[in-house]
Design an enzyme around this catalytic site. Structure first.
Site, short mmCIF file in Angstrom:
data_model
loop_
_atom_site.label_atom_id
_atom_site.label_comp_id
_atom_site.label_asym_id
_atom_site.label_seq_id
_atom_site.Cartn_x
_atom_site.Cartn_y
_atom_site.Cartn_z
N ASN A 166 -69.13 -5.21 7.26
CA ASN A 166 -70.05 -4.25 7.87
C ASN A 166 -71.15 -5.03 8.56
OD1 ASN A 166 -71.16 -1.27 8.04
ND2 ASN A 166 -72.90 -2.57 7.52
N TYR A 170 -80.91 -3.52 9.65
CA TYR A 170 -81.78 -3.04 8.59
C TYR A 170 -83.03 -3.92 8.60
CZ TYR A 170 -77.00 -1.83 7.33
OH TYR A 170 -75.69 -1.42 7.38
N TRP A 184 -81.98 -1.23 3.00
CA TRP A 184 -80.72 -0.51 3.09
C TRP A 184 -80.98 0.97 2.92
CZ3 TRP A 184 -78.40 -5.00 -0.04
CH2 TRP A 184 -77.69 -5.86 0.82
N ASP A 279 -92.07 2.98 11.91
CA ASP A 279 -90.67 3.01 12.32
C ASP A 279 -90.46 3.89 13.55
OD1 ASP A 279 -90.21 5.78 11.50
OD2 ASP A 279 -90.27 5.05 9.44
#
Length: 589
Positions: A166, A170, A184, A279
């Site tokens: 994967n 992150y 995560w 964010d």
């Protein structure tokens, strides 16, 4: 078929095209780079290469993919063309006859390129820094962030049993030169791998690439089904295999052509407070315990370029990347749900907070079935609000979407509320991480049987001024003809309760209160200010409700309190002194 194998190669290409701005003056990693990147992202300006970052040995690239044209150059075609090819491939599976395979011959080279090429060592391992992050130009984006963060790390993990890879992005907060956080989030592949390892009491090996070719960057944000290899998808996008080299200290392979590779380990049962961080919802996410990444080795290619991405209030680089990925994967979703004609997630709302889906019903209310199916599909399962529109409505057109709500949405029949369900980790509106509520608004014309389609009447344009009816309202706007938005002085619940019940607004379907920092005249920031600041179950107030058994029926306008509330994290704001500093040498542009 042209392809880029490295970030440096792509930067050279866009510089030749006049779309890279080199900054030779020393810049500060604390907020100054953020302010410059935000200005250029708003105007879809050039990519930026900062040659001198305070205290760092290496140059820094930001806004690499913060423009539609650069993404098209990176792919060699429009993202929609990639989407059309993927849709055609999915329709052809499984092939029923040789002719089916022959039709796909144009895609054969890209399909074959999905198999990675294994090499013993790669340019990314040419030089070693030891287990030390201190010389890297790692940014602090916003003044109240918990520290400096890697904001564009390509985190590579393997499932501890199946070894399926994967690759995801992150954020990683730097605690010291040898340890970082590993954010995560819910529903992420790397987190699933760590979960499987931790169940057995084991930690997880992790390799982090920083600075990669654009195909790998885009693959890392693609909403691929769990278990589908992003490294393979990067090969498809690039048209050439991704090269993987043996790691120096790990029993796994790493991107051979990255600018930097950070090898490390995430132990089981170790957590550390991570955050706050400003964010892509435009607010600081609260500090919370997350796993810890321990650095074992850092290597880099000759003359490497470090890469970062700035996130915050829209628009930022994630707008362009997210919209490109949507263009690529809409066709795949249409294969799974053939009733879908188009769909669009709005970057203004952080993508996950507002999804509009155009559906052609083949039986009455099929669109509601589609919405519930999408809420259980991959990354779309994190969607907070879905609006359903007719097949001929463009989901990307705000005015068309909210006009459909104004004409067709009836809260009594067309409102679905889903409380107590998983929610994006970054969504703070429920006050409980990873848990919240969702809603579906059916704004289609179909009523009952398909033949009974009809459209209602939109609200009149000459609505009374809400300031005359409520002293807490300071300004208002009938947004896109379908939503009355009022700017209020304080929390807005009482205001929307009052206005939604006024007979003057009986034909308005949505009455929304926002805070003073949300500019009513800016379409992008208006959507941001609404859809990042309400919890569906807590903050939606119907004008009237009636209980019928277990069914709560809503009538009249829906009031939505989308004001900033006590307990919410603050929105990100650049310090005035940083703005003045940048104004003095970069320009106010």
């Amino acid at each position: 078929m042209r392809h880029f194998r490295t970030l440096s190669g792509f930067l050279d290409h866009i510089e030749r095209r006049g779309d890279l701005r080199r900054v030779t003056r020393e810049v500060d990693w604390q907020c100054e780079v953020t302010e410059i990147a935000c200005r250029e992202a708003r105007t879809e300006g050039p990519a930026l290469l900062f040659e001198k970052v305070r205290g760092a040995r290496f140059p820094l690239a930001v806004n690499v993919l913060a423009a539609e044209r650069r993404i098209e150059w990176a792919l060699g075609r429009k993202p929609a063309a990639v989407g059309a090819q993927l849709e055609e491939l999915f329709h052809a599976l499984p092939p029923r006859r040789l002719a089916d395979l022959w039709k796909q011959r144009g895609s054969l080279a890209r399909v074959l390129a999905m198999r990675p090429k294994l090499v013993g060592a790669g340019p990314a391992q040419a030089h070693a820094l030891g287990a030390d992050l201190s010389s890297l130009p790692i940014l602090q984006l916003w003044p109240k962030d918990g520290g400096r963060f890697l904001t564009f790390p390509l985190v590579l993990t393997e499932h501890p049993m199946t070894k399926v890879r994967n690759l995801g992005i992150y954020r990683m907060q730097v605690f010291d030169a040898k340890t970082t956080g590993m954010h995560w989030q819910i529903g992420k592949g790397g987190g699933f791998h760590f979960h499987e390892a931790e169940k057995k009491g084991d930690g997880l090996e992790v390799a982090v690439a920083v600075g990669a070719d654009p195909a790998t960057l885009l693959a890392s944000v693609a909403p691929l089904p769990e278990g589908v290899d992003e490294i393979a998808f990067a090969g498809f996008l690039r048209g050439a295999p991704t090269r993987l080299a043996r790691a120096r200290t790990l029993a796994m392979r790493v991107p051979a052509d990255a600018e930097f590779v950070i090898e490390g380990f995430v132990p089981a049962s170790e957590r550390r407070a991570e955050g706050p961080f400003g964010d892509h919802f435009g607010h600081y996410s609260h500090a919370a315990p997350f796993p810890v990444f321990h650095v074992k080795a850092v290597t880099h290619r000759a003359q490497p370029v470090f890469q970062a991405s700035v996130v915050g209030k829209p628009p930022q680089e994630d707008k362009y990347m997210g919209e490109a990925v949507q263009e690529m994967f809409t066709g795949v979703l249409k294969v799974i749900h053939p009733e879908i004609r188009d769909l669009w997630a709005y970057f203004e709302a952080g993508f996950h907070n507002l999804l509009v889906v155009a559906v052609e019903n083949r039986f009455a209310k099929e669109a509601k079935k589609t919405a519930l199916g999408l809420l259980g599909t991959g990354q779309l399962s994190l969607t907070k609000a879905i609006v359903l529109v007719d097949a001929d409505v463009n989901p990307r057109d705000r005015a068309a979407v909210f006009g459909a709500i104004a004409r067709n949405f009836d809260p009594e029949e067309d409102f679905i509320l889903l409380p107590g369900v998983p929610l994006d980790t970054l969504d703070f509106t429920s006050y409980t991480m990873n848990l919240g509520s969702k809603m579906v608004l059916d704004a289609q014309t179909g009523v009952g049987a398909l033949s009974g389609a009809r459209a209602g009447a939109a609200p009149p344009a000459d609505l009374p001024d809400p300031r005359a009816l409520d002293p807490n309202v300071t300004a208002s706007r009938l947004a896109w003809g379908g939503m009355l938005v009022v700017q209020v002085r304080a929390e807005g619940r009482a205001v929307v309760e009052h206005l939604a019940r006024r007979p003057e607004y009986a034909r308005v379907k949505l009455v929304v209160a926002v805070s003073q920092d949300v500019p009513l005249g800016d379409d992008e920031l208006l959507l941001w200010g609404i859809f990042t600041r309400f919890d569906c179950a807590r903050d939606i107030v119907p004008a009237h409700t009636e209980t019928r058994g277990a069914w709560l029926s809503c009538r009249g306008p829906l009031g939505i309190d989308a004001t900033w509330k006590s307990g919410y994290p603050e929105p990100v704001v650049t310090p005035a002194e940083v703005i003045a500093k940048v104004d003095a040498w970069w320009g106010r542009g």
